[in-house]
Design a protein around this motif. Sequence first.
Motif, mmCIF file in Angstrom:
data_model
loop_
_atom_site.group_PDB
_atom_site.id
_atom_site.type_symbol
_atom_site.label_atom_id
_atom_site.label_comp_id
_atom_site.label_asym_id
_atom_site.label_seq_id
_atom_site.Cartn_x
_atom_site.Cartn_y
_atom_site.Cartn_z
ATOM 1 N N ASP A 112 6.997 1.583 -10.321
ATOM 2 C CA ASP A 112 8.042 0.553 -11.143
ATOM 3 C C ASP A 112 8.432 -0.581 -9.949
ATOM 4 N N ILE A 113 8.429 -0.381 -8.937
ATOM 5 C CA ILE A 113 9.150 -1.233 -7.798
ATOM 6 C C ILE A 113 7.596 -2.271 -7.785
ATOM 7 N N ALA A 144 13.826 -4.514 -21.981
ATOM 8 C CA ALA A 144 13.825 -5.232 -20.761
ATOM 9 C C ALA A 144 13.411 -4.796 -19.464
ATOM 10 N N PHE A 145 13.112 -3.403 -19.370
ATOM 11 C CA PHE A 145 12.732 -2.904 -18.142
ATOM 12 C C PHE A 145 11.390 -2.509 -18.628
ATOM 13 N N PHE A 146 10.295 -3.110 -18.031
ATOM 14 C CA PHE A 146 8.888 -2.546 -18.091
ATOM 15 C C PHE A 146 8.631 -1.809 -17.003
ATOM 16 N N SER A 147 8.631 -0.311 -17.346
ATOM 17 C CA SER A 147 8.171 0.588 -16.428
ATOM 18 C C SER A 147 6.753 0.599 -15.732
ATOM 19 N N GLY A 148 6.403 0.094 -14.753
ATOM 20 C CA GLY A 148 5.031 0.249 -14.304
ATOM 21 C C GLY A 148 4.738 1.597 -13.948
ATOM 22 N N GLY A 149 5.678 2.610 -13.987
ATOM 23 C CA GLY A 149 5.135 3.844 -13.700
ATOM 24 C C GLY A 149 5.363 4.674 -14.735
ATOM 25 N N ALA A 150 5.899 4.428 -16.125
ATOM 26 C CA ALA A 150 5.878 5.378 -17.105
ATOM 27 C C ALA A 150 5.882 4.701 -18.496
ATOM 28 N N GLY A 151 5.870 3.582 -18.488
ATOM 29 C CA GLY A 151 6.526 2.810 -19.926
ATOM 30 C C GLY A 151 5.464 2.463 -20.939
ATOM 31 N N LEU A 152 4.170 2.871 -20.827
ATOM 32 C CA LEU A 152 3.301 2.466 -21.991
ATOM 33 C C LEU A 152 3.041 3.310 -22.794
ATOM 34 N N ILE A 153 2.820 2.756 -24.186
ATOM 35 C CA ILE A 153 2.405 3.534 -25.482
ATOM 36 C C ILE A 153 1.020 3.211 -25.596
ATOM 37 N N SER A 154 0.114 4.188 -25.970
ATOM 38 C CA SER A 154 -1.363 3.868 -26.302
ATOM 39 C C SER A 154 -1.971 4.846 -27.218
ATOM 40 N N THR A 155 -3.161 4.756 -27.509
ATOM 41 C CA THR A 155 -3.985 5.864 -28.263
ATOM 42 C C THR A 155 -5.081 6.251 -27.697
ATOM 43 N N LEU A 156 -5.746 7.247 -28.095
ATOM 44 C CA LEU A 156 -6.828 7.789 -27.631
ATOM 45 C C LEU A 156 -7.901 6.742 -27.661
ATOM 46 N N SER A 157 -8.138 6.063 -28.395
ATOM 47 C CA SER A 157 -9.160 4.885 -28.435
ATOM 48 C C SER A 157 -8.942 3.916 -27.538
ATOM 49 N N ASP A 158 -7.745 3.474 -27.622
ATOM 50 C CA ASP A 158 -7.242 2.411 -26.517
ATOM 51 C C ASP A 158 -7.623 2.827 -25.139
ATOM 52 N N GLN A 160 0.716 -1.125 -0.070
ATOM 53 C CA GLN A 160 0.136 -0.126 0.078
ATOM 54 C C GLN A 160 0.745 1.144 0.031
ATOM 55 N N ASP A 161 1.815 1.233 0.619
ATOM 56 C CA ASP A 161 2.985 2.394 0.464
ATOM 57 C C ASP A 161 3.324 2.796 -0.848
ATOM 58 N N LEU A 162 3.439 1.736 -1.726
ATOM 59 C CA LEU A 162 3.787 1.671 -3.166
ATOM 60 C C LEU A 162 2.693 2.407 -4.155
ATOM 61 N N LEU A 163 1.456 2.029 -3.618
ATOM 62 C CA LEU A 163 0.278 2.501 -4.281
ATOM 63 C C LEU A 163 0.086 3.898 -3.863
ATOM 64 N N ASN A 164 0.339 4.326 -2.720
ATOM 65 C CA ASN A 164 0.000 5.627 -2.471
ATOM 66 C C ASN A 164 1.164 6.632 -2.207
ATOM 67 N N ALA A 185 14.244 -3.225 -9.524
ATOM 68 C CA ALA A 185 13.686 -3.288 -8.238
ATOM 69 C C ALA A 185 14.550 -3.732 -7.158
ATOM 70 N N MET A 186 15.500 -4.798 -7.450
ATOM 71 C CA MET A 186 16.598 -5.257 -6.527
ATOM 72 C C MET A 186 17.446 -4.134 -6.142
ATOM 73 N N ARG A 187 17.997 -3.581 -7.242
ATOM 74 C CA ARG A 187 18.829 -2.472 -7.025
ATOM 75 C C ARG A 187 18.433 -1.483 -6.249
ATOM 76 N N VAL A 188 17.234 -0.897 -6.782
ATOM 77 C CA VAL A 188 16.694 0.224 -5.942
ATOM 78 C C VAL A 188 16.576 -0.023 -4.341
ATOM 79 N N GLY A 189 16.317 -1.348 -4.192
ATOM 80 C CA GLY A 189 15.937 -1.879 -2.754
ATOM 81 C C GLY A 189 17.475 -1.965 -2.140
ATOM 82 N N LYS A 190 18.311 -2.183 -2.709
ATOM 83 C CA LYS A 190 19.645 -2.380 -2.190
ATOM 84 C C LYS A 190 20.598 -1.035 -2.194
ATOM 85 N N ASP A 191 20.398 -0.339 -3.023
ATOM 86 C CA ASP A 191 21.277 1.028 -3.277
ATOM 87 C C ASP A 191 20.681 2.411 -3.094
ATOM 88 N N VAL A 192 19.422 2.565 -2.914
ATOM 89 C CA VAL A 192 18.647 3.811 -2.816
ATOM 90 C C VAL A 192 18.196 3.946 -1.588
#
Length: 409
Positions: A201-202, A273-287, A132-136, A177-184
Amino acid sequence: MRTFCFSSIFQKVSTWIMIQELSHRIGQILARGIQEKKLYGACAAVFRKQELCYMTTAGFADQEKQLPMQPDTLFRMFSMTKPITAAATMMLWEQGKLELTDPVSWYIPTFRNQLVDAAGKLVPAERELILQDLLNMTSGIPYPDCHTLSQKKMGAFYDEINTRLSTDHPVDTQEFAMRVGKDVPLLFQPGTRWSYGASADILGAVLERVSDLPLDELFRKLIFTPLGMKDTDFYVPEEKRPRLAQLYAWGKNGLQIEPDPHLGMTDYRKRPAFFSGGAGLISTLSDYAQFANALAGKGLHKASGTRLFGKGTWRYLTTPQLSPRQKTGIDWPQLKGYTYGNLLRVLENPAACCTCVPAGEFGWDGWTGPYFCVSPEDQTVLLYLVQVCGGSTSDIVTRLRNTTFGMLG
């Protein structure tokens, strides 16, 4: 019987006149934006109860090539990826495959024993991060910046990601995700504040672990295929590449081309290789309209008969989550009157932001310009897609909102 017939005809004519006036006003707003050189082109659409009221395109998707904007123009959605990540999380939650109180470390082990950046001094986290921390956005996971140690560490990691993009060993979703948890280190103690960052993204990496699927395949299975979102993905195949809008940003001489990539992503020419759950998508108006209308329908997409999740889950998704203390972190001018929860803004006080949009409206936007909002009170959806960095915070958005909801409300 005759009275009912005349009443019905009158209502239809009145609705038609109102829609014609709405289309005229929206057209003028977009034309003015182009004339003032705030954008080169845009798409906009309004839906009510999942029925199209109005859709338009204006100007160019690529000014230099003089390619006109089209309903199937492809847009970098950036942070409008986040609501889709949130919806997928709700679906897996409803299926009993995760709990929102689960520690992140159960899925990404490096998030165990986190450190917190306390004015440059690293101290232990007082509790573990939960989903929930990630969602909020109350996790304290930052985006790259130069103000704090935490942000600088994230910036250094993104620099590494960018240098590895064209190599044989790019950073993938799980390594990210592993590197953010380890290094940041975290910006603050978990759950104490709101700060916009790479939480989604996490969360995307967590969803991969839960489902045992890459994030693109999971989204396709849960959302894109059922809703008929055939043009939405994390990259643009060669045959669709001419439909990708050009991205622009403000420079000394007005709008200028803004090159890809950003935030560790590619130029969209190949499956990343990196699917960004925070910013990665391409889409259209209709979609994206299909997804937005499913949210307007409390999880039910009327055209396909697909139910993403039940009404109870929808209610939780769209319920504000922040405490008064956490809300003090929301200091963006465009979020005045709003709270936040589950990767969505939620309108609490319409008067605070001088809008006629009813309380409870929710949605999000992206750095590259796209914007959407949903009013559950009347199931109204407004979509406005551009490719101008920061375009979602311009006065064009507020004008479109007030025209749409002022007339249809």
